[in-house]
Structures are given as C-alpha cells and as structure tokens.
Write a protein that holds these residues in place. Structure first.
Motif, PDB file in Angstrom:
ATOM      1  N   LYS A 147      -3.159  13.712   7.743  1.00  0.00           N
ATOM      2  CA  LYS A 147      -3.198  12.249   7.882  1.00  0.00           C
ATOM      3  C   LYS A 147      -2.656  11.590   6.609  1.00  0.00           C
ATOM      4  CE  LYS A 147      -5.462  12.172  11.876  1.00  0.00           C
ATOM      5  NZ  LYS A 147      -6.860  11.740  11.949  1.00  0.00           N
ATOM      6  N   TYR A 148      -2.434  10.297   6.721  1.00  0.00           N
ATOM      7  CA  TYR A 148      -1.951   9.511   5.579  1.00  0.00           C
ATOM      8  C   TYR A 148      -3.070   8.587   5.118  1.00  0.00           C
ATOM      9  CZ  TYR A 148       2.810  11.035   6.650  1.00  0.00           C
ATOM     10  OH  TYR A 148       3.934  11.795   6.866  1.00  0.00           O
ATOM     11  N   VAL A 149      -3.303   8.575   3.787  1.00  0.00           N
ATOM     12  CA  VAL A 149      -4.306   7.670   3.219  1.00  0.00           C
ATOM     13  C   VAL A 149      -3.674   6.930   2.038  1.00  0.00           C
ATOM     14  CG1 VAL A 149      -6.311   9.058   3.878  1.00  0.00           C
ATOM     15  CG2 VAL A 149      -5.200   9.472   1.679  1.00  0.00           C
ATOM     16  N   PRO A 150      -4.175   5.732   1.718  1.00  0.00           N
ATOM     17  CA  PRO A 150      -3.669   5.035   0.529  1.00  0.00           C
ATOM     18  C   PRO A 150      -3.815   5.915  -0.711  1.00  0.00           C
ATOM     19  CG  PRO A 150      -4.977   3.544   1.855  1.00  0.00           C
ATOM     20  CD  PRO A 150      -5.160   4.906   2.459  1.00  0.00           C
ATOM     21  N   LYS A 151      -2.845   5.829  -1.592  1.00  0.00           N
ATOM     22  CA  LYS A 151      -2.827   6.668  -2.791  1.00  0.00           C
ATOM     23  C   LYS A 151      -4.105   6.507  -3.609  1.00  0.00           C
ATOM     24  CE  LYS A 151      -0.004   7.757  -6.853  1.00  0.00           C
ATOM     25  NZ  LYS A 151       1.226   7.427  -7.615  1.00  0.00           N
ATOM     26  N   GLU A 152      -4.597   5.296  -3.688  1.00  0.00           N
ATOM     27  CA  GLU A 152      -5.813   5.023  -4.454  1.00  0.00           C
ATOM     28  C   GLU A 152      -6.990   5.841  -3.926  1.00  0.00           C
ATOM     29  OE1 GLU A 152      -8.799   1.336  -4.449  1.00  0.00           O
ATOM     30  OE2 GLU A 152      -6.813   0.811  -5.167  1.00  0.00           O
ATOM     31  N   VAL A 199       0.844  -1.188   0.000  1.00  0.00           N
ATOM     32  CA  VAL A 199       0.000   0.000   0.000  1.00  0.00           C
ATOM     33  C   VAL A 199       0.881   1.240   0.000  1.00  0.00           C
ATOM     34  CG1 VAL A 199      -1.750   1.330   1.227  1.00  0.00           C
ATOM     35  CG2 VAL A 199      -1.874  -1.169   1.226  1.00  0.00           C
ATOM     36  N   GLU A 200       0.667   2.090  -0.978  1.00  0.00           N
ATOM     37  CA  GLU A 200       1.425   3.340  -1.052  1.00  0.00           C
ATOM     38  C   GLU A 200       0.567   4.446  -0.439  1.00  0.00           C
ATOM     39  OE1 GLU A 200       3.402   6.385  -4.348  1.00  0.00           O
ATOM     40  OE2 GLU A 200       2.572   4.450  -4.981  1.00  0.00           O
ATOM     41  N   TYR A 201       1.116   5.104   0.594  1.00  0.00           N
ATOM     42  CA  TYR A 201       0.367   6.133   1.306  1.00  0.00           C
ATOM     43  C   TYR A 201       0.721   7.527   0.793  1.00  0.00           C
ATOM     44  CZ  TYR A 201      -1.384   2.801   4.733  1.00  0.00           C
ATOM     45  OH  TYR A 201      -2.027   1.758   5.338  1.00  0.00           O
ATOM     46  N   VAL A 202      -0.259   8.423   0.895  1.00  0.00           N
ATOM     47  CA  VAL A 202      -0.075   9.825   0.509  1.00  0.00           C
ATOM     48  C   VAL A 202      -0.501  10.687   1.686  1.00  0.00           C
ATOM     49  CG1 VAL A 202      -0.811  11.658  -1.045  1.00  0.00           C
ATOM     50  CG2 VAL A 202      -0.507   9.341  -1.921  1.00  0.00           C
ATOM     51  N   ARG A 203       0.314  11.692   1.988  1.00  0.00           N
ATOM     52  CA  ARG A 203      -0.036  12.598   3.078  1.00  0.00           C
ATOM     53  C   ARG A 203      -0.965  13.695   2.553  1.00  0.00           C
ATOM     54  NH1 ARG A 203       1.520  17.427   5.470  1.00  0.00           N
ATOM     55  NH2 ARG A 203       1.431  17.439   7.769  1.00  0.00           N
TER      56      ARG A 203
END
Length: 815
Positions: free
Chosen positions: A312-317, A289-293
């Motif tokens: 927060k950090y969420v999955p890139k998708e 899982v690639e996370y994006v801030r």
C-alpha cells in the motif's frame, strides 16, 4: 512541534463522561485552555514558517497528521510496555518452579513426552495432548494445560489477524532457542536477524538428541515467556498495521487516481471516487502529500512482513513515524545505529549508575509532586515501596499492566529480550558488578532504583486518580474490575503526563540533538518545563509556599539580594535573575560557611545557570572531542604538559574518558578520585584531588562533591570582584605621561588621555559614580562577611588634574 501537545487526559475523560471528576476546578480548565491557545498560535506560526522559510518545517517538526499518528503510536507504546511487564511477571512466576520441573514442562510443551511405546519420529510428534498430560507429574498438569492453551490461542489470534498462515500452525508449538546463538545475538541486531531466519531458530525436523547437541534452551521459564511475548508483540504489530492501513493507506489504483486526478481510473468500483475525495480532504491532495510504497515482501507461508500495509501507499511522514517507532523492525529504526546506542549507553552510565543523580531526581520529582498536590500520596507510596509493602507491589503490577513507563525505558528501550541463565566465571562477574551491567546485582539494583524514582510518583498519581473516579461512582478503589478501559487509560495517561511521559511525540530536531549526544538530556527538560509552568499556574498558592521556603533558606534568587551574594561565588556558580523556572539559586550557601550546595539541580525543567544550564556546548560529542583530539578535560582544561610523551598523552586521555563516561562510583570520576586519594595517603605522592581552592579534597570532600556540595573561598572572590572594579575605574582616570625614552608607553598614555578628553563629562562622571558605588558596596559586603580588603580606589584632589577639570590624582599608565 516543539511542545508536548497533550490535552489533560482526565479533562478529556470528564468531557466524555459528564459528571465525573468534579475536583477538576475552573482554574485548571482556564490554564489548560490558555496553553491550548498558545499551542494553537504556535501551530499557525509553524505552518506559516514551513510555507515561507526554507527548512523551517523540518526544524519545527511540522507534521500534517501528527495528532492521529501520536494517538495510535502512544497506545502502541503503552500496550507494548504492558506486554513486556506481563512477560517479566510470567518469567518470575515460572522461575519459582524447580529446575527439573521447568525442564520437564518444556519437553511436554515441545511434544517430547509420552512417546513410550510409539515409533520415534523426527520432527512433529504424533503424541496426543492427553498422553502428554498423563506423562507429567500431577502438580504440573494444570499449569501445562493453561500454558498450552495460551500459546495455541496466541497462534489462532495471529491466523485471524493475517500474521500467520493457518497451514504453518505447529502442533505442540513452543519457540526454539539455542544458547550458543542467543549469546551471539545479544546486542547485535544484524546477527539476531540473521539467526532468526536460520535453521537454528526455525522449527526443523530434529530429534530431541539433536536439539540437545545444539544446546537448546530447555528452561520453560525462558522459553514459555519469550514464546508468549513474541506472539503478543507480533499480534499487536499486526493490529497496529491494520489500523494505519484503514486510516491512512491507499492502494495502487487509488494512488494512480490521485496522481492523475482521475478518481474513477483503473477500474475502481462504483463509489470509489467519493472515497478518494474523502481521502483527499483527510490526507491532502497529491500536490502536498508525498506517498511512499510499503514493501510487500513475505516472511514465508504467504504472510506479508508489513501486514495490512504491504504493497500500500502511505504518506511519507507516516512511513517515517512507523520506522522511528520500530514498527517496521529495529533494523529499519532511525536510532538503532550503533552510534546512538553508544550515546544512550553513556547516558545510562552517568545517570542510572550514578547514585548521586538518583537523589537529585527524587527530590526534583518531590518538588513537582508538591506543586501538583500529590506530595502526601507520593510520600506514602515511597514508604510502601521502601518497606517492600505488598500494596505497592500490587499497584506497581497493575500500573505496569497498563503501560507505565519511566526514563529508563527511554534510555534502554521498553522491549528487551528476556535472557536465560548463563554460567559466568568469577572475573566476568566482578567486571559486570563494577561496570553495573544489566543482570549484575549492582546493575539491577541501580536500574530498579532509577525506575522507581519515576514510578513511585506516577503510581501515586494514578492511584489518586482512580480514587477520585471510584468515589464519584461509589465503589472501592481496589475493585479494579469496576473501572472501564477508558477510565483506566485516562488515569494512567494523566499520571504519566504530569511526571513526564516519554512515550509521547518529541520534536524530531530536538530528538536528534538528544539521541546524538549533542544535547543529551534535553528530552526531559523540554517535556518537564511546560508541565512545571502549568502546575505553578494551577496551584499558585503552592508555588508561593515554595518561594517562602526558598527565601527562608537563603536559596531564592528573587527574594534576596542576588548581586551581593554572587560576590562570594565564582562566576560559573553565580545566579542570574532567572536561574530556573522556580527562581532557585544554582548554588546556595550553607549558612555563613564557605560551603555551597548545587541547589539548582533540585528543580525540574530548564536551568539557565550552573554546570548544566541550557546552552549549546556540544554535549558528549564536544566533551569527548576535547579529550581525544585536544588533550583537554570535558570542560576544556588542559590535561597534559608540553613535554609529555605520546604514551603519557594516550594514558591521560584514556583515563579522562574513563573518568567522564564510565560508572562514576565504581570506575569513573569518584572511584578514580577516591583511588588517587588512597594512593596519596599510602605513598605520599602529590596526586590527591584538589578542590577549587587548590587544597586536598579528602575522602569526605570527594563524596560531598558527588551530592553537589563544594567549598569556595569568599575572600578570593571578593578580591577578584573589587580589583575588577578598580581596573575599570583606572580606565576613567587620566594617565601621567611618563618621562621616559620608551616612546610606546608615551604614545599609549597620550592616546588614553585624548580618549578621555573627548568623552562627555557628565557621562564620565556618571560611570565613575557607579563604579564608586560598586566599590563601596563590595567592600561593605565583604566586611560584613568577615573579610577585610586592603584595596583602595584613586583619591580625589582638591584642585588640578587633567585639563584643570579632572578631580582625580593622576597615575602612571597601566598602574
């Protein structure tokens, strides 16, 4: 994924509530189960392809959290549509007040009434609400109180949701809009964003006189509606961001823990490790899982722009899904670029502003309604809509409040600014009328009709669903308050599901092809096709009834002799074994005439024959490229002569662009052809539009083209096909070696004969017999159609021939 993966909404409701909706039969359930298994198999294949084939995951739109994200975003989209529908109703309601009443009401809400005897203060007034009420005409007092309470309640709700700092709540608040800057902002997201952050939009210490100098929009119908609309949208967005934060987001310490594999790192509270383990099960490990801030930028007053997701950090998708749904603002949305807006604009021009498309769309939905078993309900609803019956308006209003959408929403968006009244000159009004812009009488009429072509069928299905629920539970369907929120949501979702739901997820690769104009109308086809298949499988008797009707009209490609009928049509009008899912011919002959009707467009779903068949032709992009770069029509035909000047080329190419991409009936294709016909009649110039047979179309022929009726020349087509067989046959007959000094002819003739000599004699004879069969068949068909063809094949000889074995008379090479 490629398919629109939505479980039958009423089936879901039945599973939740047990005995309700008994009319869902076993066949319905069997078909739904079968489709779910197919979708499950497709998911497995897509996931395998994602792991083993480069870029396959992107093409197939493999999404790890698709179902969860879709459920949240679909609810968000429907609620947003409902909010906008309610806002339009508010605007219409306040618009019934006189202009003077609307202006007084605005001043009251802005705290500018009741100041007599008080010191004039710039900015926030010290006037009490009671004094403002006393200053209003009696017939406006109750309305003022309701609106004031609604706006104040909206502000309090925003405070509770964390979308507004309590210290920034304004007494006597109503949002300020200034006419000059509203006009500048229309259609330009960057200007709109800049102005929204400027002194002209922010509440500032201005006197009423200063506000007037800046041309404040003081029409209460506009200001109240937009104030409440923006509050509701802001609150909905805040709630959605919180839902996503609760379901998918992790904070920085959790992100570091996942990355390092130390769940209790960085001072996490006791028990946090278990939470992270649970998140790993739900979201996947940091490895896959690639996370994006998400930015934690502020919009002032301590309020974060992205609410509960800020920092927060969420999955890139998920970050991408929120951007595409415009949750992060239109300026960040992928398809907000001006290029995509142009493509959608062209789509509106050639569909919404084309009355002939409206007719096809309506009949297409009628066929789908018949398959679903909604035909009678839909026709009743259609009658009520056309007669402007109060019951239709009641059901439309109710459906709109639950998020009913249409194809028009997909093209032009759900949320559009509610515009104030603008003074326009006569020339501008005429131009807008001809271009059918939104706000013009012609434009609004076309948009209303286009929306109704979807809405009528969805509302009929929605009402039918509620009638079934009400009957099960024993109350009147018109008692809306007795339905539970789940029942209303399922009934609406089911109606949209059965007549193409544009709010559901659409494969990202295909969406790009659709929005970019490369395959501009594939969204509808991709979603309609599985629904047509399901409907045919659930109601096979209805599908067979449609086949019988089509066969009786000579329109079935399955129940008739398609090979014979194709002989009388041009190649591009022929129908194959599968012209569409219904087996309806692309072009059907009208009786025994030379006129043909573009019947294939009447059916929903993919089409595999005809002008709009499923193939990669480049759509608007290739069409415009043909015109601008090559001087050809959108279909590739040359528009220019070799000796044309540059000015003539520019004129012809510009004219073709207008013809192809402007509103067809007022400025584009049909308007231009009607104009050319009129000029030809008046001046005698040879510029009248021609048909396929190179004959003048005439006014009637031009309009008939619009509804899909064209005249072909069967004799011309029969000759073409028979001569084609004759040429093929000649290739199987030995050539006489010419007694000529032309060595090239002799060489070709000898090579031809040598090639035939090497062929297997039995196969050669088989090919000849097949061509003889075709030749005789084609001539017989033509004769029955009243066309006599004076064309013959080569005659057999009793003896002799090539090598003593060929039974045909020799001929000169190339004859």
């Amino acid at each position: 994924m490629l398919m629109d993966k939505v479980k039958c909404p009423l089936r879901e409701l039945k599973e939740k509530q047990g005995g309700l909706l008994k009319y869902l039969n076993k066949l319905d359930n069997f078909v739904d189960d079968a489709f779910e298994k197919v979708e499950g198999g497709y998911d497995k294949f897509a996931n395998w392809a994602d792991e083993n084939i480069p870029y396959a995951g992107k093409v197939l739109d493999v999404r790890k959290f698709g179902k969860e994200v879709d459920e949240l975003l679909q609810t968000y989209t429907r609620t947003r549509a409902a909010i906008y529908a309610q806002a339009k109703q508010f605007k219409e309601h306040f618009g019934n007040l006189s202009v003077s009443d609307r202006k007084i009401l605005f001043r009251a809400l802005d705290g500018e009434l009741g100041k007599d005897g008080l010191e004039e203060l710039a900015g926030e007034s010290v006037v009490a609400t009671e004094k403002i009420v006393e200053s209003l005409p009696e017939h406006l007092r109750g309305l003022y109180t309701k609106v004031r309470q609604a706006i104040d309640n909206g502000a309090n709700a925003l405070v509770e949701a964390g979308a507004l700092d309590k210290d920034n709540v304004i007494t006597h608040y109503i949002k300020h809009y200034y006419k000059k800057h509203l006009e500048e902002a229309q259609g330009n997201a960057k200007i709109a964003k800049a102005l929204s952050q400027s002194k002209f939009f922010k509440r500032k210490d201005l006197t009423w006189e200063q506000k007037q100098l800046l041309e404040i929009e003081d029409d209460a119908a506009f200001a109240i509606t937009n104030t409440i609309l923006e509050q509701k949208l802001q609150l909905q967005k805040a709630n959605l961001l919180k839902e996503f934060a609760d379901k998918f987001a992790i904070d920085e310490s959790e992100f570091i823990a996942l990355k390092t594999g130390e769940p209790r790192a960085r001072g996490l509270q006791r028990g946090a490790g278990d939470e992270i383990t649970a998140r790993k099960d739900g979201l996947g490990s940091s490895a896959d899982v690639e996370y994006v801030r998400v930015s934690d930028e502020s919009v002032g007053g301590g309020v974060k722009k992205y609410g509960a997701l800020a920092g927060k950090y969420v999955p890139k998708e998920i970050h991408t899904a929120l951007k595409e749904a415009e949750v992060f603002g239109r300026e960040m949305a992928r398809y907000n670029h001006f290029y995509y807006k142009i493509i959608d604009h062209i789509k509106v021009n050639v569909t919404v502003k084309n009355p002939f498309t409206h007719a096809y769309n309506f009949v297409s939905n009628m066929s789908l309604a018949f398959l679903h078993g909604d035909f009678l309900e839909s026709m009743k609803m259609f009658g009520k809509a056309m007669s402007r019956d109060g019951e239709f308006k009641k059901w439309e209003k109710f459906a709109d409040s639950l998020g009913l959408d249409s194809h028009l929403n997909d093209l032009e968006g759900v949320i559009k600014p509610l515009k104030g009244d603008v003074q326009k000159g006569k020339l501008r009004k005429i131009g807008e009328f001809l271009y059918m812009t939104e706000g013009s009488k012609s434009g609004d009429f076309a948009r209303r009709l286009y929306a109704l072509e979807d809405k009528i069928f969805k509302i009929a299905r929605f009402k039918k669903n509620l009638e079934a629920i009400a009957k099960d539970r024993g109350f009147n369907v018109n008692d809306f308050k007795k339905f539970s929120p789940d029942e209303l949501a399922a009934a609406m979702k089911d109606a949209q599901y059965h007549y193409v739901d544009y709010s559901t997820h659409f494969n990202g690769t295909l969406k790009l092809a659709d929005k970019s104009g490369v395959m501009p109308f594939i969204h509808y086809s991709v979603k309609a096709t599985p629904m047509v298949l399901k409907a045919a499988m659930k109601k096979p008797h209805r599908f067979l009834m449609m086949q019988a009707v089509m066969a009786g009209l000579g329109a079935s490609a399955w129940l008739g002799d398609n090979e014979k009928e194709n002989l009388a049509k041009p190649k591009w009008a022929e129908s194959g074994v599968l012209p569409n899912i219904f087996g309806l011919k692309s072009w059907t002959r009208v009786g025994s005439t030379g006129w043909y009707f573009n019947s294939g467009r009447l059916m929903p779903g993919f089409r595999f024959d005809g002008f709009d068949k499923l193939e990669f032709t480049g759509g608007f992009v290739m069409g415009a490229g043909n015109i601008i770069l090559a001087g050809n029509s959108t279909l590739g035909y040359s528009l220019e002569g070799e000796d044309d000047t540059m000015l003539e080329r520019i004129f012809s190419r510009s004219g073709e662009l207008v013809k192809s991409y402007f509103p067809p009936i007022t400025l584009g294709r049909y308007a231009r052809q009607l104009g050319e016909q009129a000029i030809a009649d008046i001046t005698g110039l040879d510029i009248a539009p021609k048909d396929y047979n190179k004959e003048d179309l005439g006014y009637g022929g031009i309009l008939l083209r619009g509804v899909g009726v064209r005249r072909f020349d069967p004799e011309k087509e029969y000759k073409k096909e028979v001569n084609k067989v004759k040429r093929e046959y000649a290739k199987l007959v030995p050539a006489r070696v010419p007694d000529s000094k032309d060595k090239d002819k002799m060489r070709k003739a000898k090579a031809h004969n040598e090639k035939l000599a090497k062929m297997d004699k039995s196969k050669l004879e088989e090919k000849k017999r097949e061509l003889e069969r075709k030749f005789k068949l084609y001539k017989d068909v033509a004769k029955k159609d009243g066309v006599k063809l004076d064309i013959e094949l080569l005659r057999r000889e009793k003896a002799g021939g090539f090598g003593g074995a060929d039974p045909f008379k020799s001929l000169k090479f190339g004859s």
